[in-house]
Structure formats: structure tokens, C-alpha cells
Write a protein that holds these residues in place. Structure first.
Motif, mmCIF file in Angstrom:
data_model
loop_
_atom_site.group_PDB
_atom_site.id
_atom_site.type_symbol
_atom_site.label_atom_id
_atom_site.label_comp_id
_atom_site.label_asym_id
_atom_site.label_seq_id
_atom_site.Cartn_x
_atom_site.Cartn_y
_atom_site.Cartn_z
ATOM 1 N N SER A 159 0.847 -1.184 0.000
ATOM 2 C CA SER A 159 0.000 0.000 0.000
ATOM 3 C C SER A 159 0.883 1.234 0.000
ATOM 4 N N VAL A 160 0.465 2.254 -0.717
ATOM 5 C CA VAL A 160 1.201 3.500 -0.798
ATOM 6 C C VAL A 160 0.273 4.618 -0.366
ATOM 7 N N THR A 161 0.771 5.525 0.471
ATOM 8 C CA THR A 161 -0.033 6.650 0.921
ATOM 9 C C THR A 161 -0.540 7.447 -0.270
ATOM 10 N N VAL A 206 7.950 6.993 7.650
ATOM 11 C CA VAL A 206 6.935 8.028 7.486
ATOM 12 C C VAL A 206 6.798 8.298 5.998
ATOM 13 N N GLU A 207 5.578 8.222 5.489
ATOM 14 C CA GLU A 207 5.325 8.539 4.092
ATOM 15 C C GLU A 207 4.637 9.899 4.033
ATOM 16 N N VAL A 208 5.238 10.807 3.280
ATOM 17 C CA VAL A 208 4.728 12.171 3.156
ATOM 18 C C VAL A 208 4.211 12.355 1.735
ATOM 19 N N GLY A 264 -2.302 4.503 8.199
ATOM 20 C CA GLY A 264 -3.344 4.750 7.222
ATOM 21 C C GLY A 264 -4.701 5.087 7.791
ATOM 22 N N ARG A 265 -4.801 5.209 9.129
ATOM 23 C CA ARG A 265 -6.095 5.495 9.742
ATOM 24 C C ARG A 265 -5.997 6.731 10.637
ATOM 25 N N PRO A 301 3.543 12.370 -5.811
ATOM 26 C CA PRO A 301 4.825 12.700 -5.170
ATOM 27 C C PRO A 301 4.835 12.291 -3.695
ATOM 28 N N VAL A 302 5.253 11.064 -3.445
ATOM 29 C CA VAL A 302 5.342 10.526 -2.089
ATOM 30 C C VAL A 302 6.806 10.415 -1.696
ATOM 31 N N SER A 303 7.142 10.939 -0.527
ATOM 32 C CA SER A 303 8.502 10.830 -0.002
ATOM 33 C C SER A 303 8.488 9.995 1.271
#
Length: 923
Positions: free
Chosen positions: A35-37, A142-144, A112-113, A51-53
Motif C-alpha cells: 500500500s502506498v499513501t 513516514v510517508e509524506v 493509514g487510519r 509525489p510521495v517521499s
């Protein structure tokens, strides 16, 4: 898509070294779907069109960060942090602020919640997740997401999403200890410990249990030990930030401080102006015998803490059971507690600090009897005054202004807690990847006061003549009788939610398999914000936050969402997403998003996205009763009566004016449009470059026009003149009674810029590995309308409006250089923030200068080294702010903070800071 094996190899070099806290979205070498934010579709690869960092656990450790707030200060897309370390602001909470759009426009998730928002709120205020709620020791990465995501997550995701992801299938144990302190040894130390323990192999034992614990203790840093507020020589004609409510106090009718005349021997009861905390001011006006009028002004910034005492702790547990190869059930439980003691200047006391009559607009009088042994009768006689002038109406009383220094600093004792429980299931069913969970999250906040003053009791005590406004009192009984202390506010916020989503491949297309995701999100949010002291609720605490009405409200939200991935040609993938939300208290909203990714070769990828978003009004914005408070920053009312302005009357000059905040049941959701366009370039293994253009526009901004902003800007003053209410009769005729600051749907807001990420890794033969990179954000525009169809006001490169809009730096970056060889690693990090301009009026309202001020750039270098030569033990030594640089001087404090002379929302006030940590792993 960049070839997975090659990208993973490059990322392995990046993650193995580098103090930079931003990296491309995490990819995996296995064929496990991830899963990706920002997306509801599980994928084999995590590099999407968004654009996920990523900030990894290793990068967190190398940075020396001890809190989530400290971590996010290095994220260039996050600006003007709402800091729990900034005194005089908020309630010891820390909030994220992507793109400078406010904490209410940044969505914070844990695995994710959602979490519950902090329970203290106000009309127009920030109602968001306290970052202290995040279990720091449990974080794996941490996914930003640096793009809006309302089409996936709903409200608050306009500025971006920050998703904290905890460790999974952790089978080791680790204990770590850390300590840090300033090289000047003036306070601001940190010490902490954390424990992580994993039991069970998920695949062989069919279960895994993760338990983490983290403790952190920070000590206060007194402002007087740094004197950052005393650097006003950068501005012509400026001075230290001062207040006319001083100690020793002042006779209001004569505008003099008795102790300011030592040459006239005023008497032992009348203290001279203390050079450490006051400024002796000589006025152009004179007394009846021609002696110049003199008074003390209080340097309020000298007697507070730049950093507070803090105790933080969190516990986290995650238990997962593997039912079979395709199904898993899990439970997460967490508890976080943050306790902070904020010390600000002693209570300011004069009529404008009191609880004014909202029907007549009259302020209370703080009068002492002329028969008091502390009344300076002899001194006044020497200055040419007579009984007819000090008691013209014959009532035997005279007005005074002072500061409650004998009681000590005002202390705000805050305790914030978050409890969260998640029960869920995930797996594969009939070809669908599913994930569902029931979440119960509750936040509790408590506020206690020390050394505050009750208005009515103080007026009574002052009238006895036993309080000395001008020096030491022989008997503290009268002072103590006026104290207002103890519990003031006890509040709760609760979020109960159920979410479920599923995704699967549908059919083959020219570029791969098309995929579909569908989901459901049900939530019930409840706020119970309760003052527990009725006098506090009524605003009868002098020097407090005005009236604090009880706010009890709730809402129900139901939403459905879907997403579809369409790889329609080789190298091409389109993604469509949409979400429909229905709120029980203001209506519904529909938000789509489209994204496109194109990879013409294995070295280059282009990506772009467009979508709409929304921010729901807070429960306080819709349901809270009206509340009186004061402007965050001091201001001057140029339309005050001329004589009062000439005499620098505190009712007109350097005053925090009364404002009336009102909610609106008719608020609409704030709407947004955002798009990104970017490129990822990897010319060779270990080298990468990412550039993303982003743009966000809002309509129907949910905001306020602050009272201090109105008084600090001629355009706003003319536009909203009708909101400034003045007293029309009596001795106070002409002064401001209060300013209307309703929450409303204003005009539009636009901001855009570039995110840049450049990095590389080089093998140095027998000398190890060298890594370097830079991550930065350039803001091209940040402007907003302050009313429907009004002209845009640009704030980029400025200090903002002094109220709602905070400074908007043009450029921020974090650069890193790291060398690794054998068991040693050495890292150098640079955190840079471009300065901004403070307008002449903002400067004048805060420090009295006569010209605009260019805040200098902030550039700090951090150095760290680690050694892993001992079995299972990692030792790390670091220095933050290697050059011992002072934070740039600012005339305008951030977010109305009492701490002055620097922007606490951008920089750490400490100078050179040493830290040491030791981590031991065990099986």
C-alpha cells in the motif's frame, strides 16, 4: 515504471546513508503487494504518479530527532510548524502544517487510519491531531504525500498527508538511551529512553506481537539567559518588546512610575526600574513643575521560558494473527501522554486587560485608594501635583497599571492524552486484496492555572490599600487573596470509525493489468470541550484568553470512494479516483482525482495529477457559542483620540485589543483544486533527481480576518472599518471596545512552487561509501483574498499578516553529506530557511521601529557520527547547530507567541547542542 531491481538498489544506497529525511517512495524487491499513501490500490511497486517521499527508521535515528515535530522540521514542504515548544501559544500541542495552509489542511494518519483531534478548540482555531500522539519508538517509516488527497481520505488532506507507519513482523528487541544538552549549559536539555520488543515469527509461528515504549524529558530554557529579544539594533529606532503594564507599576492619570525618580527620593516602598526586565522611558510631556514624565515599561519577553519543561511518553502494541495464507486479523493499541509547563510573563493589569462590559463597552477600573501607605503623595507633591489633580472627583481613588510580578510567572500546566484501539482484518478474498478496521480513538486535554489573577477579587484587594503596585508589599495576604488557580479546562474528543477497502486486478491492458479499488468510510466525531471553572469560562481571569464557552457537538460522516488504475499503453498508466462524503451538519461533497504516469525509458519517468479537495469546518466553527478574546499580537489604533495617541495611552498603543469570535451554522466546506507535474530521472545506479511542480488553489476559505491584521494594514482597516466597535460615551469615548472577527467563507487562496530532490551514492573502493543530496521547496506564490472578490494580497517572502497567515519563506532545504566505512559513519546536514520581510507597521506594532525589517536567512549545520564495532550496540554522537548560530532576529513573534526575538515556528532557539545515544539490540 523505473525497473524495480535497479530502483531498489539505488534506494538501498540512499537508505544505508544520508541524514536527509526525504527519499522517493519505498519500493520492494519481493512480489508482495504494498500500500502506498495516497492510493487505495495495492501494487507490486510503490512508485506511483503521486509525489510521495519516505523517511526511514534509520534516517530518523541518524538525524538525532527525539520527537515527531523535530523530525518534520526537516521536511521542506512543511512550513511554520505549530510547535508545543513555543510559549504563549496553544495548549502544549504540536501540529503539522503542509504548504503553510494550516494544521486543519494537513491530514495526519497512523498506519493509514485517523486519530482523534486534540479536544481544545476555538472558533477559527486549529483542530487537528497532536503530533505527540504518535508512538515515536514504533515508527518504521513516514510517508509524506506532497499532494492533496481528498479523493482518497476526505477532509483535511488539502495540503498533503503524513502517514506514520509502524513496524510489522518485528522479531528483535532493542533498547536505547539518549541525552543531549546545550554547550552553553543554560537549560533546554533532553533525555529519553525507548524500548522495542517483537515476539513471534509471523510466517512460522502464525503471530507477531510488537510492543514499544518511549519516554522523553525536556527541561526549560529561560529567555533571560539568551536575550534573543534584545537584538533590536538591526532596526532603526526599535527597542525591546515592552508593555506599559509594568512592575513597578504606573499611575495611569499621570503616566508616571514613582520609582523612576530616584533623584527625588520617592521612598523605600517605590522600586526603581529593573534594568533586567524593564526599560526606563522619558516622555516629552512634563509634570506641573516642568519635570519630565518618566515611567517603566516591562520587557515581558525577559521573564518567560523560550522552551518549556516537558514530559512525554507513549506505549504502542500490535498483535497480528495469520489465520491462513490469505487472511490476517490484527489489533493495535496505543497510549500517549504529553505534559508541558508553560511559563509566560506575570499577569498584566490595567483596565484594558480586564473583562469589559459587553453592553456598554466599559472596562473595569483598577483603582487604589489615595489613603494607601503605598500612594506616592510626597513624590507627587514634589512634581507639582496637588490633591485636586490626583483626586479630582473626590472619591479617594486613582487608577493604576501594573504587572503581578509578586505572584510570579503565569503557568499553564497542560496534560494531553490520546488512547487508540484498532481491530481489523486484511488479506485476499476471491481475488480481492481487502483491508478493514474498526477504530476508536479518544483525546483528552486538561489545563490548570497557577499565578493568574481573578479580576473581581483583585479589584477588591487593591481597594483595601494593602497591595503595593509600585514595589514590594509588606503583606502578601492581599495579593494571595486574588489568585485564580487550579483546574480550568477538562475536555475530550472522540472518533469512532469503520473503514473497509478492497482492490484487485481486472483485465490486461497494453501496459499491464488494470486494477480497481472500492471503499467505505464511516465515522462519528464528538467534541466535549468543557471549562470547569465558571470564572474562567466567563473570562474573569486577568491576562487570560478571554471567555471560554463550553462546546459540545458531534457529527456523523459517511463516505464511499473508488480508484482505478489503467496502464493503457506500454510505459503509460492513468489513475482515476473519486470520493463522495456526506456530513450530518453541513452537507456533502464530491471530489475526483486523475493522475498520469509515463516512463519512456528505464532512466526517466514523468508524472502528473489533478484533483479537487475540501476542508470541512470544525465543530467549533459551526457550533461553538460566541467568545471574546484578544488579538494575538499587540497593535496600535491610529484612529484613537489624538491626545491619547500623543500620550501613548495603553488603550490605544501597543495593546492587545478585544475581539469577538463568532461561529456560523451556514459555513460551506472550503474547496480546493490542486495539481502536480513532475519528473524522476535516474541516469545511473545511485544517482537520482526528482522535480515536482505543485499548485493549490482554494475557494470559500474558512478563515478569519484577525483584529491585529485589521489594525496593521490600512487596506484591511478601510475594508472592515465597520467591524471595529468603539466606545461612544464617557471618559473612554473613542477607544476600541472590540473588533468583530467572525469565522466565514472568504475569497480565494493560491499557492504554488517546486519540490526538488537530488541525491547520489558513490563507492570509494576501500574507503567505503559517500552519499550526498539535497531536498528543497521553492514557493513561487502564496496569496489570498481577504474577502469575496477583493484583490489578492501576496505573502510569499513576508511575515504574513501578523494574525492568521504566518511567514512564508521563499525557499527551504535540507542537504546531507555522509561517509560510511566499516563500522563508522560520519554525517553532515544543513537545514536552510530563506528569510522574509516584516512590514514597517508590523515592526512598529511589536518593537516600535520605523522601517521594514528583512529577517536574515537561517542556515544551521548538524554533525553526527556513529560506531557499530561492538556487537549489537550502536553508539551515536552528534552536534546540532555546529556553528552555534543564533536564530535570526524577528520583530514579529510567530503565532502570537510571548517568546520574542525569533520565529519559534521555524527554528530551535538553542545554540550549539550536543547529544549522545546508545542502542542495544537483542534477540
Amino acid at each position: 515504471m523505473l525497473k524495480q531491481k535497479r530502483l531498489c538498489t539505488a534506494l538501498a544506497y540512499v537508505y544505508a546513508g544520508g541524514m536527509s529525511l526525504m527519499a522517493p517512495a519505498l519500493a520492494q524487491e519481493s512480489l508482495e503487494r504494498v500500500s502506498v499513501t495516497g492510493s487505495s490500490i495495492k501494487r507490486l511497486d510503490s512508485e506511483t504518479a503521486l509525489p510521495v517521499s519516505v523517511i526511514t527508521r534509520e534516517q530518523i535515528d541518524k538525524s538525532g530527532a527525539t520527537s515527531v515535530e523535530d523530525l518534520l522540521r526537516r521536511v521542506s514542504a512543511s512550513a511554520a510548524a505549530f510547535s508545543d515548544a513555543t510559549q504563549g501559544v496553544g495548549y502544549a500541542t504540536s501540529n503539522a502544517n503542509m504548504r503553510g495552509l494550516g494544521a486543519n489542511s494537513t491530514l495526519v494518519l497512523l498506519n493509514g487510519r485517523r486519530l482523534a483531534n486534540h479536544p481544545f478548540g476555538s472558533i477559527g482555531g486549529n483542530v487537528s491531531v497532536d503530533l505527540n500522539s504518535i508512538p515515536f519508538a514504533a515508527i518504521e517509516r513516514v510517508e509524506v504525500l506532497r499532494d492533496g488527497a481528498s479523493a482518497v481520505y476526505g477532509t483535511d488532506a488539502v495540503g498533503g498527508v503524513i502517514n506514520f507507519i509502524t513496524r510489522r513482523d518485528y522479531k528483535r528487541g532493542e533498547v536505547s538511551l539518549r541525552y543531549g544538552t546545550t554547550s552553553a549549559n543554560i537549560g533546554g536539555s533532553e533525555k529519553g529512553a525507548s524500548l522495542s520488543l517483537g515476539l513471534g515469527d509471523y510466517n512460522s509461528d502464525k503471530f507477531n506481537l510488537l510492543v514499544t515504549a518511549n519516554l522523553q524529558k525536556n527541561t526549560r530554557l529561560r529567555a533571560v539567559d539568551q536575550k534573543l529579544y534584545n537584538r533590536f539594533d538591526e532596526i532603526a529606532d526599535a527597542g525591546a518588546p515592552t508593555s506599559g503594564r509594568s512592575f513597578p507599576g504606573r499611575l495611569v492619570d499621570f503616566n508616571i512610575t514613582p520609582g523612576a525618580y530616584p533623584e527625588l527620593n520617592p521612598g523605600a516602598a517605590f522600586s526603581a526600574c529593573d534594568p533586567e526586565s524593564t526599560v526606563l522611558q522619558t516622555l516629552a510631556a512634563t509634570t506641573p513643575n516642568g519635570t519630565a514624565k518618566k515611567r517603566c515599561r516591562f520587557i515581558y519577553a525577559a521573564v518567560l521560558d523560550n522552551l518549556p519543561d516537558q514530559d512525554k511518553g507513549d506505549l504502542f502494541g500490535r498483535l497480528s494473527f495469520k489465520i491462513d495464507q490469505n487472511h490476517e486479523v490484527f489489533a493495535e493499541a496505543s497510549y500517549a501522554r504529553a505534559h508541558g509547563i508553560g511559563r509566560i510573563a506575570p499577569v498584566p493589569i490595567d483596565s484594558t486587560a480586564g473583562h469589559f462590559d459587553r453592553k456598554t463597552g466599559e472596562y473595569p477600573s483598577f483603582k487604589m485608594p489615595t489613603s494607601s501607605p503605598y500612594f506616592p503623595r510626597d513624590l507627587l507633591t514634589k512634581l507639582g501635583y496637588t490633591a485636586a489633580t490626583w483626586d479630582p472627583d473626590g472619591d479617594g481613588f486613582t487608577e493604576v497599571a501594573l504587572r503581578a510580578v509578586p505572584l510570579g510567572n503565569r503557568i499553564n500546566d497542560n496534560t494531553n492524552e490520546q488512547t487508540r484501539l484498532v481491530l481489523g482484518a486484511r488479506g485476499m478474498l476471491s481475488g480481492w486484496d481487502y483491508d478493514s478496521g474498526l477504530t476508536l480513538s479518544q483525546a483528552k486535554g486538561s489545563l490548570s492555572y497557577e499565578n493568574y489573577v481573578h479580576e473581581g477579587r483583585f479589584i477588591t484587594a487593591l481597594a483595601t490599600g494593602n497591595i503595593n503596585p509600585f514595589g514590594a508589599s509588606t503583606d502578601m495576604a492581599a495579593w494571595n487573596s486574588a489568585r485564580m488557580e487550579g483546574a480550568m479546562r477538562r475536555s475530550k474528543a472522540r472518533t469512532l470509525g469503520f473503514d473497509a477497502k478492497a482492490s484487485r486486478d481486472l483485465f490486461e491492458m497494453a501496459g499491464g493489468a488494470a486494477a480497481l479499488a472500492v471503499g467505505l468510510d464511516l465515522r462519528h466525531e464528538k467534541a466535549d470541550d468543557q471549562p470547569v471553572n465558571p470564572d474562567y469560562a466567563a473570562g474573569l481571569h486577568v491576562g487570560g484568553e478571554g471567555t471560554v464557552p463550553a462546546t459540545a457537538a458531534s457529527r456523523s460522516i459517511s463516505a464511499v470512494f473508488t480508484e482505478m488504475s489503467l496502464p493503457f499503453a506500454k510505459g503509460w498508466e492513468g489513475t482515476l479516483a473519486a470520493r463522495f462524503d456526506k456530513y450530518s451538519d453541513f452537507g456533502s461533497t464530491f471530489n475526483p482525482r486523475v493522475a498520469l504516469r509515463f516512463q519512456p525509458s528505464k532512466e526517466v519517468m514523468f508524472r502528473g495529477s489533478f484533483g479537487t479537495g475540501f476542508r470541512a469546518p470544525t465543530l467549533w466553527d459551526v457550533h461553538s457559542p460566541a467568545a471574546f478574546t484578544n488579538t494575538a499580537n499587540p497593535a496600535t489604533d491610529k484612529n484613537c483620540p489624538a491626545a491619547m495617541l500623543a500620550d501613548e495611552d495603553p488603550r490605544c498603543v501597543d495593546n492587545q485589543f478585544n475581539v469577538l469570535n463568532t461561529a456560523s451554522a451556514n459555513l460551506k466546506a472550503e474547496r480546493s483544486r490542486q495539481y502536480t507535474l513532475g519528473m524522476v530521472f535516474e541516469p545511473s545506479k545511485g544517482l537520482s533527481a526528482t522535480v515536482d511542480y505543485w499548485a493549490i488553489s482554494k475557494t470559500d476559505q474558512i478563515s478569519q480576518i484577525g483584529g491585529d491584521a485589521i489594525l496593521s494594514n490600512d487596506y484591511l482597516l478601510n475594508l472592515y472599518a465597520s467591524r471595529v466597535h468603539r466606545i461612544t460615551t464617557g471618559a473612554n469615548a473613542g477607544i476600541i471596545s472590540y473588533i468583530d472577527t467572525p469565522i466565514e467563507n472568504l475569497g480565494k487562496l493560491k499557492t504554488s512552487g517546486l519540490d526538488v530532490d537530488l541525491r547520489g551514492s558513490w563507492k570509494l573502493a576501500d574507503m567505503g561509501m559517500f552519499n550526498a543530496g539535497i531536498t528543497g521547496t521553492y514557493v513561487a506564490q502564496w496569496k489570498r483574498q481577504v474577502g469575496k472578490d477583493t484583490p489578492y494580497i501576496s505573502y510569499v517572502g513576508t511575515a504574513g499578516d501578523g494574525a492568521v497567515v504566518q511567514p512564508v519563506p521563499r525557499w527551504q532545504h535540507t542537504a546531507f553529506f555522509e561517509w560510511q566505512t566499516g563500522n563508522w559513519a560520519l554525517g553532515l546536514e544543513n537545514v536552510y530557511i530563506k528569510g522574509w520581510t516584516e512590514s514597517a507597521k508590523q515592526v512598529y506594532n511589536n518593537v516600535g521601529g520605523s522601517s521594514a525589517h528583512d529577517v536574515k536567512d537561517s542556515s544551521r549545520w548538524n554533525l553526527s557520527t556513529s560506531y557499530k564495532g561492538f556487537k549489537d550496540l550502536t553508539l551515536r554522537l552528534g552536534i546540532r547547530n555546529l556553528g552555534d548560530s543564533e536564530p535570526p532576529y524577528t520583530a514579529v513573534p510567530s503565532y502570537g507567541s510571548h517568546a520574542a526575538g525569533y520565529a519559534g515556528s521555524f527554528v530551535d532557539p538553542r545554540g550549539r547542542f550536543w547529544y549522545f545515544s546508545a542502542g542495544y539490540q537483542f534477540k
